[in-house]
Design a protein around this motif. Structure first.
Motif, PDB file in Angstrom:
ATOM      1  N   PHE A 128       0.827  -1.201   0.000  1.00  0.00           N
ATOM      2  CA  PHE A 128       0.000   0.000   0.000  1.00  0.00           C
ATOM      3  C   PHE A 128       0.866   1.257   0.000  1.00  0.00           C
ATOM      4  CE2 PHE A 128      -2.273   3.322   2.400  1.00  0.00           C
ATOM      5  CZ  PHE A 128      -3.460   3.403   1.688  1.00  0.00           C
ATOM      6  N   GLN A 129       1.921   1.253   0.797  1.00  0.00           N
ATOM      7  CA  GLN A 129       2.767   2.435   0.903  1.00  0.00           C
ATOM      8  C   GLN A 129       3.553   2.711  -0.375  1.00  0.00           C
ATOM      9  OE1 GLN A 129       4.891   2.823   4.849  1.00  0.00           O
ATOM     10  NE2 GLN A 129       3.732   0.947   5.269  1.00  0.00           N
ATOM     11  N   LEU A 163       2.286   2.791  -3.275  1.00  0.00           N
ATOM     12  CA  LEU A 163       1.378   3.401  -4.247  1.00  0.00           C
ATOM     13  C   LEU A 163       1.427   4.922  -4.158  1.00  0.00           C
ATOM     14  CD1 LEU A 163      -1.742   1.118  -3.662  1.00  0.00           C
ATOM     15  CD2 LEU A 163      -0.192   1.060  -5.634  1.00  0.00           C
ATOM     16  N   PRO A 164       1.072   5.626  -5.254  1.00  0.00           N
ATOM     17  CA  PRO A 164       0.941   7.089  -5.189  1.00  0.00           C
ATOM     18  C   PRO A 164      -0.071   7.478  -4.124  1.00  0.00           C
ATOM     19  CG  PRO A 164       0.863   6.338  -7.468  1.00  0.00           C
ATOM     20  CD  PRO A 164       0.796   5.108  -6.606  1.00  0.00           C
ATOM     21  N   GLN A 165       0.143   8.613  -3.477  1.00  0.00           N
ATOM     22  CA  GLN A 165      -0.708   9.004  -2.357  1.00  0.00           C
ATOM     23  C   GLN A 165      -2.166   9.170  -2.765  1.00  0.00           C
ATOM     24  OE1 GLN A 165      -0.090  12.859  -0.234  1.00  0.00           O
ATOM     25  NE2 GLN A 165       0.316  11.543   1.522  1.00  0.00           N
ATOM     26  N   GLU A 166      -2.422   9.685  -3.953  1.00  0.00           N
ATOM     27  CA  GLU A 166      -3.795   9.846  -4.407  1.00  0.00           C
ATOM     28  C   GLU A 166      -4.497   8.489  -4.498  1.00  0.00           C
ATOM     29  OE1 GLU A 166      -7.426  11.343  -5.912  1.00  0.00           O
ATOM     30  OE2 GLU A 166      -5.815  12.234  -4.733  1.00  0.00           O
ATOM     31  N   VAL A 167      -3.780   7.488  -4.958  1.00  0.00           N
ATOM     32  CA  VAL A 167      -4.361   6.149  -5.059  1.00  0.00           C
ATOM     33  C   VAL A 167      -4.561   5.553  -3.670  1.00  0.00           C
ATOM     34  CG1 VAL A 167      -4.038   3.820  -5.991  1.00  0.00           C
ATOM     35  CG2 VAL A 167      -3.391   5.814  -7.350  1.00  0.00           C
ATOM     36  N   GLN A 168      -3.635   5.807  -2.750  1.00  0.00           N
ATOM     37  CA  GLN A 168      -3.818   5.364  -1.367  1.00  0.00           C
ATOM     38  C   GLN A 168      -5.110   5.933  -0.789  1.00  0.00           C
ATOM     39  OE1 GLN A 168      -0.315   6.764   0.652  1.00  0.00           O
ATOM     40  NE2 GLN A 168       0.956   5.016   0.009  1.00  0.00           N
ATOM     41  N   GLN A 174      -5.134  11.451   7.564  1.00  0.00           N
ATOM     42  CA  GLN A 174      -4.750  10.869   8.857  1.00  0.00           C
ATOM     43  C   GLN A 174      -4.802   9.345   8.796  1.00  0.00           C
ATOM     44  OE1 GLN A 174      -7.273  12.633  11.835  1.00  0.00           O
ATOM     45  NE2 GLN A 174      -6.568  14.709  11.399  1.00  0.00           N
ATOM     46  N   ALA A 175      -5.791   8.798   8.066  1.00  0.00           N
ATOM     47  CA  ALA A 175      -5.890   7.346   7.932  1.00  0.00           C
ATOM     48  C   ALA A 175      -4.726   6.795   7.118  1.00  0.00           C
ATOM     49  CB  ALA A 175      -7.219   6.976   7.274  1.00  0.00           C
ATOM     50  N   VAL A 176      -4.336   7.509   6.051  1.00  0.00           N
ATOM     51  CA  VAL A 176      -3.164   7.091   5.265  1.00  0.00           C
ATOM     52  C   VAL A 176      -1.921   7.054   6.149  1.00  0.00           C
ATOM     53  CG1 VAL A 176      -1.595   7.773   3.401  1.00  0.00           C
ATOM     54  CG2 VAL A 176      -4.067   7.883   3.043  1.00  0.00           C
ATOM     55  N   LYS A 177      -1.776   8.069   6.992  1.00  0.00           N
ATOM     56  CA  LYS A 177      -0.636   8.115   7.902  1.00  0.00           C
ATOM     57  C   LYS A 177      -0.686   6.970   8.918  1.00  0.00           C
ATOM     58  CE  LYS A 177       1.873  11.268  10.977  1.00  0.00           C
ATOM     59  NZ  LYS A 177       1.866  12.603  11.633  1.00  0.00           N
ATOM     60  N   ALA A 178      -1.903   6.628   9.360  1.00  0.00           N
ATOM     61  CA  ALA A 178      -2.053   5.519  10.316  1.00  0.00           C
ATOM     62  C   ALA A 178      -1.601   4.206   9.691  1.00  0.00           C
ATOM     63  CB  ALA A 178      -3.507   5.423  10.774  1.00  0.00           C
ATOM     64  N   VAL A 179      -1.928   3.990   8.425  1.00  0.00           N
ATOM     65  CA  VAL A 179      -1.466   2.778   7.742  1.00  0.00           C
ATOM     66  C   VAL A 179       0.055   2.778   7.668  1.00  0.00           C
ATOM     67  CG1 VAL A 179      -1.507   1.474   5.587  1.00  0.00           C
ATOM     68  CG2 VAL A 179      -3.593   2.594   6.394  1.00  0.00           C
ATOM     69  N   GLU A 180       0.623   3.908   7.318  1.00  0.00           N
ATOM     70  CA  GLU A 180       2.085   4.005   7.207  1.00  0.00           C
ATOM     71  C   GLU A 180       2.775   3.695   8.527  1.00  0.00           C
ATOM     72  OE1 GLU A 180       5.459   7.474   6.355  1.00  0.00           O
ATOM     73  OE2 GLU A 180       3.358   7.835   5.839  1.00  0.00           O
ATOM     74  N   GLU A 181       2.189   4.197   9.629  1.00  0.00           N
ATOM     75  CA  GLU A 181       2.819   4.037  10.937  1.00  0.00           C
ATOM     76  C   GLU A 181       2.360   2.777  11.664  1.00  0.00           C
ATOM     77  OE1 GLU A 181       1.986   7.645  13.020  1.00  0.00           O
ATOM     78  OE2 GLU A 181       3.297   8.876  11.729  1.00  0.00           O
ATOM     79  N   GLY A 182       1.359   2.087  11.121  1.00  0.00           N
ATOM     80  CA  GLY A 182       0.880   0.874  11.757  1.00  0.00           C
ATOM     81  C   GLY A 182       0.152   1.109  13.059  1.00  0.00           C
ATOM     82  N   LEU A 240     -13.135   1.099  11.428  1.00  0.00           N
ATOM     83  CA  LEU A 240     -11.900   1.062  12.202  1.00  0.00           C
ATOM     84  C   LEU A 240     -10.761   0.582  11.319  1.00  0.00           C
ATOM     85  CD1 LEU A 240     -12.822  -0.609  15.630  1.00  0.00           C
ATOM     86  CD2 LEU A 240     -12.359   1.809  15.191  1.00  0.00           C
ATOM     87  N   LEU A 241      -9.581   1.139  11.530  1.00  0.00           N
ATOM     88  CA  LEU A 241      -8.336   0.610  10.969  1.00  0.00           C
ATOM     89  C   LEU A 241      -7.601  -0.070  12.115  1.00  0.00           C
ATOM     90  CD1 LEU A 241      -9.167   2.622   8.728  1.00  0.00           C
ATOM     91  CD2 LEU A 241      -6.736   3.094   8.385  1.00  0.00           C
ATOM     92  N   VAL A 242      -7.399  -1.380  11.978  1.00  0.00           N
ATOM     93  CA  VAL A 242      -6.818  -2.177  13.067  1.00  0.00           C
ATOM     94  C   VAL A 242      -5.518  -2.808  12.581  1.00  0.00           C
ATOM     95  CG1 VAL A 242      -7.209  -4.055  14.696  1.00  0.00           C
ATOM     96  CG2 VAL A 242      -9.158  -2.682  13.880  1.00  0.00           C
ATOM     97  N   PRO A 243      -4.370  -2.416  13.161  1.00  0.00           N
ATOM     98  CA  PRO A 243      -3.090  -2.971  12.699  1.00  0.00           C
ATOM     99  C   PRO A 243      -2.869  -4.389  13.206  1.00  0.00           C
ATOM    100  CG  PRO A 243      -2.732  -1.467  14.530  1.00  0.00           C
ATOM    101  CD  PRO A 243      -4.192  -1.414  14.219  1.00  0.00           C
ATOM    102  N   GLN A 244      -2.176  -5.175  12.383  1.00  0.00           N
ATOM    103  CA  GLN A 244      -1.799  -6.538  12.758  1.00  0.00           C
ATOM    104  C   GLN A 244      -0.508  -6.874  12.008  1.00  0.00           C
ATOM    105  OE1 GLN A 244      -3.859  -9.979  11.110  1.00  0.00           O
ATOM    106  NE2 GLN A 244      -4.212 -10.758  13.190  1.00  0.00           N
ATOM    107  N   ALA A 245       0.617  -6.754  12.699  1.00  0.00           N
ATOM    108  CA  ALA A 245       1.935  -6.994  12.076  1.00  0.00           C
ATOM    109  C   ALA A 245       2.077  -6.116  10.827  1.00  0.00           C
ATOM    110  CB  ALA A 245       2.106  -8.473  11.764  1.00  0.00           C
ATOM    111  N   ASN A 246       2.294  -6.730   9.660  1.00  0.00           N
ATOM    112  CA  ASN A 246       2.467  -5.949   8.433  1.00  0.00           C
ATOM    113  C   ASN A 246       1.146  -5.754   7.685  1.00  0.00           C
ATOM    114  OD1 ASN A 246       2.123  -8.586   7.654  1.00  0.00           O
ATOM    115  ND2 ASN A 246       3.578  -8.494   5.955  1.00  0.00           N
TER     116      ASN A 246
END
Length: 417
Positions: free
Chosen positions: A257-258, A260-265, A290-298, A307-313
Motif C-alpha cells: 500500500f505504501q 502506491l501514489p498518495q492519491e491512489v492510497q 490521517q488514515a493514510v498516515k495511520a497505515v504508514e505508521e501501523g 476502524l483501521l486495526v493494525p496486525q503486524a504488516n
C-alpha cells in the motif's frame, strides 16, 4: 421542427443510452430547463417507441408550489404523458435546506420509479448547472473527482439518473421554449444570493470577459471526468494487488500500500470505507490523510464509521462497533443495510452486533486470524442474552451471513456506475 430544435434534440440524444429504456421517467419541476427537457424528450421517445412518465416533486416550501405542480400536470396531459406529483413534508426548519431538499427529491423520485417499473429518470441539469457546480467545488478545493462535476449517468438505489442536457445552456433552452410558444416558471429562489449556487451563477456571469463560460467549464469537467475514470481503473487494479477481503472486512498489505501514489492510497481507503459503511458523503480529506498516515505508521484509528486495526504488516479495515451498537433486525432482514443473516426458526431471535459480550463466548475465534476488534461489529444472532450464532466469527450453528442483494463486489465498487 426548427433547425435550433433539431440541434438541441441531437445534443440530448447523443448523451442518452444507445437504446432507450422502454419506460423512461422525466423529472419536471415546471422551470424552463425541465419543461424543455420534457418537450424535446417527448419527440425523441415518440420516434423510438419509448413511453414517458413524468414526476414533479413538490417540496411545499413556497405557497405557489402546488400551483406550479398543477401546471406540469396540465403540460403532461397535453402531451398524453402520465404524471404524478410527489410531496415532501420533511422540512423541520433545521439544517441545510437545499441539501435536505435535494436528498428528499432523489429519494422520492427513486421510490416513484421503482413503484412504476421505471429504471431510468432524465433530469434537467444543464451546462450552466455543471459550471456552477464546478465553481462551488473549486471554492472547496476539491480534487479530480469533485471537479469532474455531475456525471451524465449515475445509478442511485437501482435507478439510473440521466443528465442528457449537460452540453446545453439555459439560454439555448429559453430560446427554444420561446420559439415553441411554451410557458415555464421562474423560481424566485434563483435570484436569492443567500444560496451558494446563485452566488456561483453570478460569478460565472462576471467571468465571461475572461472567456470562462458555462460551455468551457463543462468541457473542463468532462476532461476531468476522463481523468477520474483513469484513476478509478488504476485504483481498482491497485486494490486487487494490495487487499484481500474476508467475510466483509478488508485486509491491506501495508508495504504494498505504501508503495502506491498518495492519491491512489486515499482512493483505496475511501473506497474501503464506502464499501463497508455504505456510500454516503465521503470522509473529509484531512480524515483520509490521517488514515493514510495511520497505515504508514501501523497504528489504529477510526474513519467514517470504520476502524483501521493494525496486525503486524497488515491493516484491517472493518465496521466500527460504536456505529452499529444499536442496530437490530429480524432474521432475514437487512442488518446495517449490508448483511442478511438467516437460519433455522428461533422464537425471539434478533440480529445485533457480536460485541464485547459475545466474543468471549466463542472459544476458538482466534483461529480465524483476525484481531478481536474486527469481529466485534460482525452480525450475530441473539435470543435475549443468549448467543445463538455469529457466522462471521466462526460460530455458525446452522446460520449464515450473506451480503445483501445489490452490494457490489468489492473491487468493482471502485468504478463509478
Amino acid at each position: 421542427m426548427t433547425e435550433h430544435a433539431g440541434r438541441l434534440r441531437a445534443e440530448i440524444r447523443a448523451r442518452l443510452p444507445k437504446s432507450l429504456p422502454r419506460r423512461l421517467g422525466v423529472a419536471v419541476s415546471g422551470g424552463g430547463d425541465s419543461v424543455a427537457l420534457l418537450l424535446l424528450l417527448n419527440e425523441i421517445a415518440q420516434s423510438e417507441g419509448t413511453k414517458l412518465f413524468v414526476a414533479t416533486v413538490d417540496h411545499g416550501l413556497r405557497p405557489e408550489s402546488a400551483t406550479e405542480a398543477q401546471m406540469v400536470v396540465q403540460l403532461a396531459a397535453g402531451l398524453s404523458v402520465p404524471h404524478q406529483t410527489l410531496n415532501w413534508t420533511g422540512w423541520t426548519g433545521e439544517g441545510n435546506l437545499q441539501d435536505q431538499a435535494r436528498q428528499a427529491r432523489f429519494r422520492l423520485l427513486t421510490e416513484w420509479a421503482r413503484s412504476n417499473d421505471i429504471h431510468a429518470i432524465a433530469l434537467g441539469h444543464t451546462a450552466d448547472d455543471q459550471a456552477e457546480t464546478f465553481l462551488m467545488r473549486l471554492g472547496r478545493a476539491a480534487g479530480v473527482t469533485g471537479l469532474s462535476g455531475m456525471p451524465i449517468a449515475r445509478s442511485l438505489d437501482g435507478v439510473t439518473m440521466l443528465r442528457p442536457m449537460l452540453g446545453v445552456t439555459r439560454q439555448a433552452l429559453r430560446e427554444y421554449l420561446t420559439s415553441e410558444g411554451a410557458e415555464w416558471i421562474e423560481d424566485p429562489s434563483n435570484q436569492d444570493l443567500r444560496f451558494d449556487r446563485i452566488k456561483a451563477r453570478k460569478a460565472l456571469s462576471d467571468l465571461q470577459e475572461l472567456g470562462i463560460s458555462a460551455n468551457s467549464l463543462t468541457r473542463v469537467a468532462e476532461n476531468l471526468a476522463q481523468a477520474r475514470e483513469a484513476l478509478e481503473r488504476y485504483t481498482q487494479e491497485s486494490a486487487r494487488n494490495v487487499t484481500t477481503v474476508e467475510t466483509g472486512d478488508v485486509c491491506l498489505d501495508r508495504a504494498a500500500f505504501q508503495a502506491l501514489p498518495q492519491e491512489v492510497q486515499r482512493r483505496i481507503l475511501v473506497g474501503c470505507v464506502a464499501w463497508i459503511a455504505g456510500a454516503g458523503y465521503p470522509p473529509r480529506q484531512n480524515s483520509v490523510d490521517q488514515a493514510v498516515k495511520a497505515v504508514e505508521e501501523g497504528i489504529g484509528t477510526s474513519i467514517g464509521g470504520c476502524l483501521l486495526v493494525p496486525q503486524a504488516n497488515k491493516m484491517w479495515i472493518c465496521r466500527e462497533l460504536n456505529a452499529v451498537q444499536r442496530e437490530t433486525a429480524h432474521p432475514g432482514e437487512s442488518w446495517d443495510t449490508r448483511w442478511i443473516v438467516s437460519g433455522p426458526p428461533v422464537a425471539g431471535a434478533r440480529i445485533r452486533p457480536l460485541g464485547e459480550e459475545g466474543l468471549p463466548r466463542i472459544l476458538d475465534w482466534r483461529e480465524l486470524g483476525k484481531p478481536r476488534q474486527v469481529l466485534l461489529a460482525s452480525p450475530a444472532v441473539w435470543r435475549a442474552d443468549e448467543l445463538i450464532s455469529a457466522p462471521n466469527a466462526g460460530f455458525e450453528n446452522g446460520w449464515s451471513a450473506e451480503l445483501a442483494v445489490g452490494t457490489p463486489e468489492f473491487h468493482s465498487s471502485f468504478l463509478s456506475h
